[in-house]
Motif scaffolding. Structure first.
Motif, PDB file in Angstrom:
ATOM      1  N   SER A  96      43.304  36.194  43.264  1.00  0.00           N
ATOM      2  CA  SER A  96      42.863  36.364  41.875  1.00  0.00           C
ATOM      3  C   SER A  96      41.978  37.597  41.818  1.00  0.00           C
ATOM      4  CB  SER A  96      41.997  35.180  41.451  1.00  0.00           C
ATOM      5  OG  SER A  96      42.758  34.046  41.233  1.00  0.00           O
ATOM      6  N   LYS A 113      33.464  37.465  35.004  1.00  0.00           N
ATOM      7  CA  LYS A 113      34.747  37.535  35.722  1.00  0.00           C
ATOM      8  C   LYS A 113      35.417  38.867  35.409  1.00  0.00           C
ATOM      9  CE  LYS A 113      37.556  33.637  36.162  1.00  0.00           C
ATOM     10  NZ  LYS A 113      38.513  32.684  35.679  1.00  0.00           N
ATOM     11  N   THR A 126      38.499  39.492  35.019  1.00  0.00           N
ATOM     12  CA  THR A 126      39.521  39.325  33.971  1.00  0.00           C
ATOM     13  C   THR A 126      38.877  39.330  32.584  1.00  0.00           C
ATOM     14  OG1 THR A 126      40.753  38.008  35.562  1.00  0.00           O
ATOM     15  CG2 THR A 126      41.522  37.917  33.292  1.00  0.00           C
ATOM     16  N   GLU A 160      43.681  41.709  39.428  1.00  0.00           N
ATOM     17  CA  GLU A 160      44.404  41.166  40.591  1.00  0.00           C
ATOM     18  C   GLU A 160      45.003  42.304  41.417  1.00  0.00           C
ATOM     19  OE1 GLU A 160      44.046  39.400  37.907  1.00  0.00           O
ATOM     20  OE2 GLU A 160      43.663  37.390  38.654  1.00  0.00           O
ATOM     21  N   ARG A 190      46.049  32.098  31.630  1.00  0.00           N
ATOM     22  CA  ARG A 190      44.839  32.164  32.450  1.00  0.00           C
ATOM     23  C   ARG A 190      44.928  31.193  33.629  1.00  0.00           C
ATOM     24  NH1 ARG A 190      40.177  34.761  30.438  1.00  0.00           N
ATOM     25  NH2 ARG A 190      39.661  34.754  32.647  1.00  0.00           N
ATOM     26  N   GLY A 191      44.414  31.607  34.745  1.00  0.00           N
ATOM     27  CA  GLY A 191      44.485  30.766  35.944  1.00  0.00           C
ATOM     28  C   GLY A 191      45.822  30.854  36.651  1.00  0.00           C
ATOM     29  N   GLY A 192      46.678  31.796  36.198  1.00  0.00           N
ATOM     30  CA  GLY A 192      48.065  31.835  36.666  1.00  0.00           C
ATOM     31  C   GLY A 192      48.269  32.262  38.117  1.00  0.00           C
ATOM     32  N   SER A 193      47.216  32.720  38.785  1.00  0.00           N
ATOM     33  CA  SER A 193      47.423  33.103  40.194  1.00  0.00           C
ATOM     34  C   SER A 193      47.837  31.898  41.037  1.00  0.00           C
ATOM     35  CB  SER A 193      46.147  33.697  40.786  1.00  0.00           C
ATOM     36  OG  SER A 193      45.754  34.804  40.046  1.00  0.00           O
TER      37      SER A 193
HETATM   38  N1  ASP Z   1      42.192  36.179  36.907  1.00  0.00           N
HETATM   39  C1  ASP Z   1      42.988  35.389  36.026  1.00  0.00           C
HETATM   40  C2  ASP Z   1      42.088  34.481  35.202  1.00  0.00           C
HETATM   41  O1  ASP Z   1      40.872  34.610  35.262  1.00  0.00           O
HETATM   42  C3  ASP Z   1      44.036  34.622  36.765  1.00  0.00           C
HETATM   43  C4  ASP Z   1      43.539  33.709  37.864  1.00  0.00           C
HETATM   44  O2  ASP Z   1      42.391  33.773  38.272  1.00  0.00           O
HETATM   45  O3  ASP Z   1      44.316  32.883  38.310  1.00  0.00           O
HETATM   46  O4  ASP Z   1      42.578  33.655  34.485  1.00  0.00           O
END
Ligand code: ASP
Length: 437
Positions: free
Chosen positions: A36, A46, A48, A111, A178-181
């Motif tokens: 990420s 963050k 992102t 990323e 979001r969170g897709g990693s």
């Molecule tokens: N960096 C992106 C986010 O904050 C994806 C991830 O962390 O999975 O959503």
């Protein structure tokens, strides 16, 4: 061989990246790494989120906003001993693209840069996710990705790959939600046929219940994908809910681990119940694996005599939800009534929906209950034991909590209980007390 993913907190400071480096190099099986973007620190947002601010700035301001992001990466690269001009080429390319770049390109750069940095630190190859993970018209294309990814990674014995994005048929960068990693990690794990997908985060694993409400909640040692789906849906959000699908297809277990607590056992997520057999004493004794819940659902109660014999009644009622684009969560029903449970919507949408349902099915009675909380009691163990629902219900009744709805799925691995928002915390505590998880 293992595929391994590190979340943003693990990549947020020089010390944490050094911890990540050690974890990877400690085990030669850890060959494919997904990362990420750097996460929050005591005084920084963050990456992102910083990049979203870049996107939201005017085209003239974007370059200036981006300088905060580039400064952060420069500090990290410096601390990791990378050459001073390490990011020069990338920063130039990004800066040039910024004024006309779209959202997906900009947010994915965290990323991208992070993976480049870690690859150089480890001496692994960097492989851009845009060449591996494929979308078609903004929709993730699983079959094509599987083929491309397999071929693309064959040439690399060890690689670091950015999480969170891929590219479409025109070469445009497309990001996951979001969170897709987590999803990227699962896709890579399947492509390299990993024996395990290790997902390193900043918590010890999935908890038996929300520890803010039930302080003695503990980490679950092992879960099945199915159980995880039920819990994730109810807001246990350690992993992106869609990240299970690629690895489930290939029967690859996931192991959630904490970068900052290497003594913690973590939570293992296994494809089927067969993986549990015999091994886990605690699970043998327990009908319930975990209890999770969420507030703020609506329940639309629809009642009509002889509803059961009116062909198409349920379909007609549900078609209204489809028309209003409202996902339906549960539909407990009786002979002459049904209740449709859905996430809270705006008042005018709720009113229009009620009018539409009245017109579509002409009910004897219709009423909307707001402020419903749903609690899922989850566990494969309940299938073989009579009385789990009875225990839950009588415990709630002893605690004088009014049960508004109960729904047991056909799979018999979950029981959903509806209570009012106000009773939510008390109900979680009571149910935990009953099942002693
Ligand atoms: N960096 C992106 C986010 O904050 C994806 C991830 O962390 O999975 O959503």
């Amino acid at each position: 061989m293992k595929a391994i993913k590190f979340g943003g907190t693990s990549m947020s400071t020089v010390d944490s990246v050094n911890a990540v480096k050690k974890i990877i190099l400690d085990d030669p099986e850890r060959r494919y790494v997904v990362v990420s973007a750097p996460g929050k620190t005591a005084d920084e947002r963050k990456v992102t989120d910083m990049l979203i601010s870049v996107y939201e700035a005017s085209p003239e301001q974007r370059v200036k906003e981006f300088s905060v992001v580039s400064a952060r990466f420069e500090r990290l690269a410096y601390g990791l001993g990378l050459p001073q001009n390490f990011f020069d080429e990338d920063f130039n390319a990004i800066t040039q693209a910024l004024p006309s770049a779209d959202y997906d390109y900009i947010v994915s750069r965290g990323e991208y840069l992070c993976a480049k940095m870690l690859a150089a630190t480890l001496g692994f190859d960097f492989v851009d996710a845009a060449t591996l993970i494929k979308f078609r018209d903004n929709v993730y294309d699983d079959d094509y990705t599987e083929t491309v990814c397999k071929i693309g990674l064959k040439k690399h014995k060890r690689a670091v790959i950015p999480g969170f994005y891929g590219s479409d048929q025109n070469g445009r960068v497309v990001a996951f939600s979001r969170g897709g990693s987590d999803i990227s990690g699962a896709i890579i794990a399947r492509a390299v046929n990993a024996s395990l997908y290790e997902n390193f985060t900043d918590v010890d694993g999935f908890m038996t219940c929300d520890p803010r409400i039930v302080p003695h909640a503990s980490v679950i040692d092992i879960l099945t994908y199915k159980e995880l789906r039920e819990l994730a849906y109810m807001g246990a959000n350690v992993l992106h809910p869609e990240s299970i699908f690629p690895v489930r297809k290939a029967n690859i277990p996931i192991h959630i681990l904490n970068t900052f607590n290497r003594n913690a056992q973590g939570t293992k997520i296994v494809p089927t119940e067969d993986f549990l057999k015999g091994k886990y004493e605690r699970r043998k004794k327990m009908p319930i694996t975990a209890i999770a819940g969420r507030k703020d659902f609506y329940a639309l109660y629809i009642d009509k005599s002889m509803m059961n014999s009116e062909i198409g009644f349920i379909r007609n009622a549900l078609s209204c939800f489809e028309r209003f684009d409202i996902p339906v969560e549960h539909i407990p029903s009786g002979i002459d009534s049904m209740t449709v449970v859905f996430s809270a919507v705006a008042d005018d949408v709720a009113n229009d929906l009620i009018s539409a349902v009245k017109k579509a099915v002409n009910p004897d009675h219709i009423s909307l209950t707001k402020d419903v909380a749903l609690i899922a009691i989850v566990g494969h163990g309940m299938r073989s034991r009579p009385g789990t629902a009875a225990r839950a219900i009588s415990r709630l009744s002893n605690a004088e909590i009014n049960l508004r709805m109960i729904d047991q799925g056909a799979s018999e691995i979950n029981i959903i209980l509806g209570v009012s928002n106000d009773d939510f915390e008390r109900a979680l505590v009571a149910l935990n007390g009953e099942f002693e998880i």
